[in-house]
Scaffold this motif. Structure first.
Motif, PDB file in Angstrom:
ATOM      1  N   SER A   2       0.851  -1.163   0.000  1.00  0.00           N
ATOM      2  CA  SER A   2       0.000   0.000   0.000  1.00  0.00           C
ATOM      3  C   SER A   2       0.886   1.211   0.000  1.00  0.00           C
ATOM      4  CB  SER A   2      -0.960  -0.055   1.167  1.00  0.00           C
ATOM      5  OG  SER A   2      -0.407   0.488   2.292  1.00  0.00           O
ATOM      6  N   SER A   3       0.812   1.949  -1.008  1.00  0.00           N
ATOM      7  CA  SER A   3       1.696   3.093  -1.197  1.00  0.00           C
ATOM      8  C   SER A   3       1.152   4.355  -0.565  1.00  0.00           C
ATOM      9  CB  SER A   3       1.960   3.313  -2.688  1.00  0.00           C
ATOM     10  OG  SER A   3       0.743   3.627  -3.321  1.00  0.00           O
ATOM     11  N   GLY A   4       0.038   4.259   0.049  1.00  0.00           N
ATOM     12  CA  GLY A   4      -0.510   5.434   0.692  1.00  0.00           C
ATOM     13  C   GLY A   4      -1.353   6.280  -0.258  1.00  0.00           C
ATOM     14  N   ARG A   5      -1.424   5.862  -1.455  1.00  0.00           N
ATOM     15  CA  ARG A   5      -2.269   6.605  -2.406  1.00  0.00           C
ATOM     16  C   ARG A   5      -3.677   6.047  -2.355  1.00  0.00           C
ATOM     17  NH1 ARG A   5      -0.104   7.033  -8.207  1.00  0.00           N
ATOM     18  NH2 ARG A   5      -0.763   9.161  -8.222  1.00  0.00           N
ATOM     19  N   ARG A   6      -4.554   6.909  -2.294  1.00  0.00           N
ATOM     20  CA  ARG A   6      -5.938   6.482  -2.311  1.00  0.00           C
ATOM     21  C   ARG A   6      -6.487   6.701  -3.721  1.00  0.00           C
ATOM     22  NH1 ARG A   6      -8.327   9.354   3.003  1.00  0.00           N
ATOM     23  NH2 ARG A   6      -6.990   8.292   4.481  1.00  0.00           N
ATOM     24  N   ALA A   7      -7.342   5.841  -4.100  1.00  0.00           N
ATOM     25  CA  ALA A   7      -7.968   5.995  -5.414  1.00  0.00           C
ATOM     26  C   ALA A   7      -8.987   7.138  -5.325  1.00  0.00           C
ATOM     27  CB  ALA A   7      -8.651   4.702  -5.826  1.00  0.00           C
ATOM     28  N   ARG A   8      -8.906   8.064  -6.280  1.00  0.00           N
ATOM     29  CA  ARG A   8      -9.834   9.198  -6.281  1.00  0.00           C
ATOM     30  C   ARG A   8     -11.163   8.767  -6.862  1.00  0.00           C
ATOM     31  NH1 ARG A   8      -7.155  14.704  -8.079  1.00  0.00           N
ATOM     32  NH2 ARG A   8      -8.839  15.453  -6.799  1.00  0.00           N
ATOM     33  N   ARG A   9     -12.178   9.100  -6.145  1.00  0.00           N
ATOM     34  CA  ARG A   9     -13.511   8.792  -6.634  1.00  0.00           C
ATOM     35  C   ARG A   9     -14.077  10.016  -7.341  1.00  0.00           C
ATOM     36  NH1 ARG A   9     -17.222   6.757  -2.000  1.00  0.00           N
ATOM     37  NH2 ARG A   9     -18.671   7.717  -3.448  1.00  0.00           N
TER      38      ARG A   9
END
Length: 142
Positions: A2-9
């Motif tokens: 987990s790279s700490g990036r969240r998927a943008r909704r």
């Protein structure tokens, strides 16, 4: 991983703030500019006063599709057909004291008669070159 990036909704809603801002600016512009616009003046026709009343008034009372009653100064002269009407009106105008220009022609008709018949009378008079043709009106009581 987990790279700490969240998927943008993606948002599926309309952002109304820019629309409201534009509307408010337009409203202010119209409110400021409306009093500055020149008002349009409409020249409506008015009833004028005749210099002198005509000595002879020819009235054509359209009785039916083919019958026309001719009246001069509110007195019945004769009943004629549409075909003979123009010749008789021209003869009456020639006999009038003011000549052909002096006696106006007024067209009256029954309320239940088709307006097309009145238009045919006006058309025949217009084609024959009869000047000063008008329609009779009855004032409405208020």
């Amino acid at each position: 991983m987990s790279s700490g990036r969240r998927a943008r909704r993606l948002k599926n809603e309309i952002n109304m703030v820019p629309f409201i801002d534009v509307m408010l600016v337009l409203l202010i512009i119209f409110m400021v500019s409306a009093p500055l616009l020149p008002t349009g003046v409409v020249d409506l026709p008015s009833v004028g006063q005749a210099r002198q009343t005509p000595q002879q008034v020819i009235e054509l009372v359209v009785e039916s599709e083919g019958a026309v009653r001719i009246r001069v100064n509110q007195r019945d002269v004769e009943t004629t057909t549409m075909e003979n009407m123009v010749a008789q009106v021209q003869a009456l105008q020639a006999q009038s004291p003011g000549g052909a220009e002096g006696s106006p022609v007024i067209i009256s008709a029954r309320k239940d008669l088709r307006y097309d018949t009145v238009m045919q009378v006006m058309d025949r008079l217009n084609r024959a070159g009869v000047p000063r043709v008008g329609l009779s009106v009855r004032p409405t009581g208020g």
